[in-house]
Design an enzyme around this catalytic site. Structure first.
Site, short mmCIF file in Angstrom:
data_model
loop_
_atom_site.label_atom_id
_atom_site.label_comp_id
_atom_site.label_asym_id
_atom_site.label_seq_id
_atom_site.Cartn_x
_atom_site.Cartn_y
_atom_site.Cartn_z
N ASP A 67 11.39 -0.76 3.42
CA ASP A 67 11.55 0.83 2.94
C ASP A 67 12.51 1.44 3.56
OD1 ASP A 67 10.38 0.53 5.57
OD2 ASP A 67 8.40 1.10 5.02
N ASP A 138 -1.94 4.28 10.49
CA ASP A 138 -3.10 4.71 9.34
C ASP A 138 -3.32 3.23 8.54
OD1 ASP A 138 -0.48 4.24 7.94
OD2 ASP A 138 -0.63 6.26 6.89
N HIS A 140 -0.94 1.55 7.25
CA HIS A 140 0.00 0.96 5.94
C HIS A 140 0.82 -0.21 6.26
CE1 HIS A 140 3.21 3.82 8.10
NE2 HIS A 140 3.30 2.56 8.59
N GLU A 145 0.90 4.16 2.08
CA GLU A 145 0.05 5.31 2.95
C GLU A 145 -1.57 4.93 2.21
OE1 GLU A 145 1.23 5.94 5.37
OE2 GLU A 145 2.81 7.28 5.44
P1 PGA Z 1 5.48 0.33 14.73
O1 PGA Z 1 5.39 1.14 13.32
O2 PGA Z 1 6.00 -1.04 14.76
O3 PGA Z 1 6.71 1.35 15.23
O4 PGA Z 1 4.05 0.60 15.56
C1 PGA Z 1 4.68 0.09 12.28
C2 PGA Z 1 4.82 0.69 11.01
O5 PGA Z 1 4.84 1.82 10.91
O6 PGA Z 1 4.66 -0.03 10.22
#
Ligand code: PGA
Length: 264
Positions: A67, A138, A140, A145
């Site tokens: 992404d 959350d 994802h 999302e």
């Molecule tokens: P993080 O983010 O590795 O910074 O916890 C993970 C994500 O949002 O996929």
């Protein structure tokens, strides 16, 4: 699903790196799917070390990132292209032209074409051999999302409030966090031949349990990994704390090690 519960973040990163190394050694022209965020930084550090100290060769590897923030140019220090260059690509001998990140700077009118071309490019390279994933607070994977279709493809998405707040730590304030992103879909991710799913820290424990042991639902898009036949979840102790079947996963992992097989 194969679930490995390991001591700490460093061990998780090394285990993930060993899987990457095995693939790159066996298939030097493999296609890696890569993620950003704090979670894979240790894996990328280890990949750089393996390149420098063990001569692991990335010269024929192709990569696709999950992404990119929409509205940030590739030169923007918070863009995921910039992150990848800084945290991995500049430290290994990969050819930059073989590293793909969705282009967050395309004009609104060109978004659909650009997303379609991203998918086509993945297909043209033969598909992703190994996809690296983290999980958002959350639930994802990539920026899929809550409420995303489990059949979604690469597209423009709005970011959830929780993601904006989680990611504000990288920006001056949450007002500066982009509100949109281009993201591979859940359907895109599930087409990878193999997936490693990484999580560490107590903050992730409940959402990891929901993803691995809860119902498959678009409300926790990581739960769609239950539909994939070759996923290895690599967790540190803290991130595994809310799992119901933790002792069984440890037993299965030990049994697999004894017979030298990956038991999915
Ligand atoms: P993080 O983010 O590795 O910074 O916890 C993970 C994500 O949002 O996929």
């Amino acid at each position: 699903m194969r679930v490995l519960i390991l001591k700490d973040y460093e061990t998780v990163s090394k285990e993930a790196a060993a899987i990457v190394k095995e693939l790159v050694t066996e298939k030097p022209d493999c296609v890696l799917g890569l993620a950003t965020g704090s979670t894979p930084v240790g894996l990328y550090r280890e990949m750089i070390r393996m390149h420098e100290e063990e001569g692991l060769d990335f010269s024929r590897v192709t990569t696709f990132n999950l992404d990119e923030y929409y509205g940030l140019s590739p030169e923007h220090p918070q863009s995921y292209r910039y992150f990848m260059n800084e945290n991995l690509f500049n430290g290994i001998n990969i050819k930059k032209e073989n590293t793909f990140v969705p282009d967050g700077s395309v004009k609104k009118e060109a978004v659909e074409d650009s997303c379609r071309m991203y998918e086509e490019r993945i297909k043209k390279e033969g598909g992703v051999d190994l996809q690296v994933l983290g999980i958002g607070g959350d639930g994802h994977i990539a920026f899929n999302e809550p409420g995303s279709s489990l059949a979604s493809r690469t597209r423009l998405v709005a970011l959830d409030e929780q993601t904006i707040s989680d990611n504000s730590r990288f920006f001056d304030s949450s007002d500066d966090v982009p509100k949109f992103a281009l993201s591979m879909g859940v359907g895109t991710i599930l087409e990878a031949k193999e997936i490693i799913f990484l999580a560490n820290g107590a903050k992730k424990a409940d959402i990891v349990a929901a993803a691995l042991e809860g119902p498959v639902t678009g409300m926790v898009t990581a739960s769609a990994l239950q539909m994939h036949p070759r996923v290895t979840a690599i967790l540190d102790e803290d991130a595994s704390d809310s799992l119901l079947k933790g002792s069984f996963y440890r037993f299965a992992a030990d049994a697999g090690r004894k017979i030298n097989k990956k038991l999915f």
